[in-house]
Design a protein around this motif. Structure first.
Motif: not given
Lengths: 302, 419
Positions: A43, A266, B77, B79-80, B83-84, B87, B98, B101, B103-104, B109, B378-379, B415
């Motif tokens: 991110n 994502q 899209d 969500d993407r 996400a972008a 940044l 949605n 997350l 990681d966010q 973020q 997501t992974a 992680r």
């Protein structure tokens, strides 16, 4: 008035903006991506604040079955699409070249699909031609012969989705390569054919085998090289035919789609995605150089 | 015209074009502010399919007097895109997501919205609020509850002598009986349920994705057994595949291409309009002695970007719209699409949700609803879906496939917990 200094100035006025654009939007991101690939950058596109992982991302990518599987998908796609497009476009060029009338019309007809976008063509293929219910075009035609309806994109045994993927790309690009072959065919001297006829060569296969095909060598090398590079860049039709809002199936997932989901999706794992991009770039570079040397690209004709 | 004239003309033309480009760039719509009074805030929504929603959210934004809120309605899209955008500095101030997350959240973020939600925290549907909480802080305000459920056509089931399935075995048998040359028994999406089912079969087997102890929730033989039955549906050719529209659209169900379809609550008004009373709703049926029926619930949340230059104003606006203005929340949930309001008190008051299949759906979401936990990354989802695809379509061994997923999820848990 047009001295070297002034010419220099005009050179930079016209070339400068493009050089700056190239540097800013191609080389800086490239170097940045290589740098980022050594960090655990989730991110974020900035290595500051991210953990330095050295070659960890590269090791993770090279041991990831999904990434390796995507390289396998690419190899399989290349095996299908390169010979198929080569043969079809050459056949079209030979046919169109022999036409005595309406040559321009047929040349345009076969070339026109090139103007269609991959996204639009994929949607037509997915929703109209190869949808899985009884009123899809392919299923309707097969239904006349009593065949059951087939879910073309959802069936992995047999893998009918390859038929959809290959045919959409064939339809879109065969016309372009046909034009290249037509140009090659028109460069062959008629005297060669006359000499062959005098020597008793039968028109048709024999003339093609001993005159036309060898004379098209330079065009063939360029076409194959372009086809392989294009296959490496496959994304649009795969993504639009097989993805949905919830993701992408593990089969027929080429490297660019996989990296898109890793880095830009994502997941936003930009360190890992960058490592994958570097690996892919190296593979493309090596494959291109090996292929070029193998075919003798740029070597003087003997 | 001499050559130099042409060059001068070209240079002048280039200069004009450059100037025009710069001017256009300065004046382009960045989504920030519309020239009114108060600080400018941009708010992003994904493109809703229901007519009227866009006008409604613009009306809410216009009614806010403490800031000049401009709404961006973003097709594609989403969500993407978000996400972008997160940044960069050109992203939204307030946005629906949605998630957010894990990681966010961990990547800093989005900002903490605990203080805004705390006074009415207990009034939110807890199943959808829980995935928005990390380390006792709330990172998104649930907007509306969406849920998935099983629609069945009463007349078709009756004709085939199939009763509405109460267990997974009954679903497998019933779908087979209902399948013929022209229509199939069940539609789980064009990928055979890989994308949409998610953890639903695992919950139906009495398991979970991540347990309350923070460990993998499906490292159990029951998981392989249940997923094997989804494979059975595929192998029996009971599943509709390759329909023109996917699971989220009720078209296949309405057109009679399938007797049962897994879809969303949003499809209910369309189905009711087309089929009248000839349909019912069910949860995903339970499997095994420890199983329980399950439906997946989720909620887009309203979040504030940590890169916003007007965080305080953005938080105040998010609170005003998604905590204070219950009238707007009710309107947003039920006047255009068909969703359950995220606030329990509002859901109880809603007339549209008090009878027929809609009331059944609300009861199912309360009794059997589960949401994907925040720790399900997501992974994890990708690894699980890949395994599910191989199990369903290729007949891969569910046990070995799930073992690989368990390893991946454990690595991901390590992680994210390290941070």
């Amino acid at each position: 008035m047009f001295g070297p200094q002034r010419r220099n100035l005009w050179f930079w006025v016209f070339v400068g903006p493009f050089a700056i654009g190239l540097g800013l939007f191609t080389y800086v991101p490239l170097v940045w991506s290589v740098y980022l690939s050594f960090f655990d950058a989730h991110n974020t596109v900035s290595p500051a604040g991210s953990d330095f992982v050295g070659l960890g991302n590269y090791a993770a990518m090279l041991s990831d079955p999904a990434f390796l599987g995507s390289l396998g998908t690419f190899a399989l796609f290349t095996v299908f699409i390169v010979p198929a497009t080569y043969a079809l476009s050459l056949a079209l060029a030979l046919m169109v070249n022999r036409l005595r009338c309406a040559q321009a019309f047929f040349r345009s007809v076969f070339f026109l699909p090139t103007a269609c976008s991959y996204v639009v063509a994929s949607v037509i293929w997915k929703l109209s031609v190869f949808n899985g219910v009884r009123f899809g075009l392919a299923n309707t035609v097969l239904g006349w012969f009593g065949a059951d309806q087939t879910a073309w994109l959802s069936t992995t045994h047999p893998p009918w989705y390859w038929l959809v993927l290959v045919t959409v790309r064939l339809w879109l690009q065969a016309g372009f390569y046909m034009i290249l072959f037509l140009a090659g065919l028109q460069r062959i001297s008629p005297q060669l054919y006359e000499a062959a006829a005098m020597d008793g060569a039968r028109p048709g296969w024999q003339v093609f085998r001993y005159i036309t095909f060898p004379q098209l060598r330079a065009t063939s090398v360029a076409v194959v090289l372009l086809l392989v590079i294009n296959a490496f860049q496959a994304f649009d039709e795969f993504y639009n035919l097989l993805s949905d809002a919830r993701g992408y199936p593990p089969y027929a997932r080429p490297p660019l789609v996989y990296l898109y989901y890793t880095a830009l999706g994502q997941d936003q794992n930009l360190g890992l995605g960058s490592a994958g991009a570097v690996i892919l770039a190296l593979i493309i570079a090596v494959a291109t150089v090996v292929q070029a040397r193998w075919f003798g690209l740029g070597r003087k004709e003997e | 015209m001499t050559e130099i004239d042409r060059r001068r003309l070209l240079a002048a033309g280039g200069g004009v074009a450059l100037a025009a480009g710069l001017t256009a760039a300065c004046g382009s719509n960045t989504g920030r502010g519309g020239g009114g009074s108060g600080p400018a805030i941009s708010q992003w929504y994904h493109q809703y399919g229901e007519p009227g929603t866009q006008q409604a959210v613009k009306r809410y934004a216009a009614a806010y007097k403490k800031a000049n809120v401009s709404v961006q309605w973003r097709p594609g899209d989403y969500d993407r895109q978000t996400a972008a955008a997160l940044l960069t500095d050109s992203g939204p101030d307030v946005f629906e997501v949605n998630g957010p997350l894990l990681d966010q959240i961990q990547g800093g973020q989005v900002v903490d919205l605990t203080a805004e939600v705390e006074p009415v925290k207990d009034d939110f549907n807890q199943a959808v609020l829980a995935p928005k909480i990390w380390q006792d802080k709330i990172w998104g305000i649930p907007q509306v509850v969406d849920m998935q459920l099983l629609y069945y056509r009463k007349s078709l089931l009756k004709k085939a002598g199939v009763r509405p399935p109460q267990t997974l075995d009954e679903l497998v048998d019933g779908a087979k009986k209902l399948s013929g040359k022209k229509a199939k028994g069940l539609f789980l999406g064009n990928d055979g349920g890989v994308g949409v089912l998610g953890g639903t079969p695992l919950f139906a087997a009495g398991l979970s994705l991540i347990g309350p102890d923070g460990k993998v929730g499906f490292d159990d033989p029951a998981a392989a057994r249940t997923l094997g039955k989804i494979r059975q549906l595929y192998a029996d050719k009971s599943l509709l595949l390759g329909a023109p529209t996917d699971w989220s659209d009720p078209a296949a169900f309405i057109q009679g291409l399938t007797a049962m379809q897994w879809s969303g609550l949003w499809a209910l008004p369309q189905i009711k309009k087309a089929l009248g009373d000839d349909f019912g709703v069910l949860p995903f049926p339970k499997d095994g002695s420890g199983g329980k029926p399950s439906v997946q619930v989720g909620a887009y949340g309203s979040a504030v970007s940590a890169r916003s230059k007007r965080k305080a104003e953005a938080k105040a606006f998010a609170k005003w719209l998604w905590v204070d203005r219950t009238d707007y929340q009710q309107d947003f949930a039920l006047s255009y699409g068909f969703h359950i309001p995220a606030r329990i008190s509002l859901a109880k008051k809603a007339q549209q949700l008090q009878s027929g299949p809609a009331a059944d759906a609300v009861r199912l979401s309360t009794d059997h609803g589960y949401a994907e936990p925040l720790l399900w990354t997501t992974a994890d989802r990708t690894a699980y879906q890949d395994a599910l695809s191989r199990i369903i379509k290729d007949g891969a061994n569910p046990e070995s496939e799930l073992k690989a997923v368990v390893r991946k999820v454990n690595a991901e848990l390590q992680r994210v917990k390290k941070k």
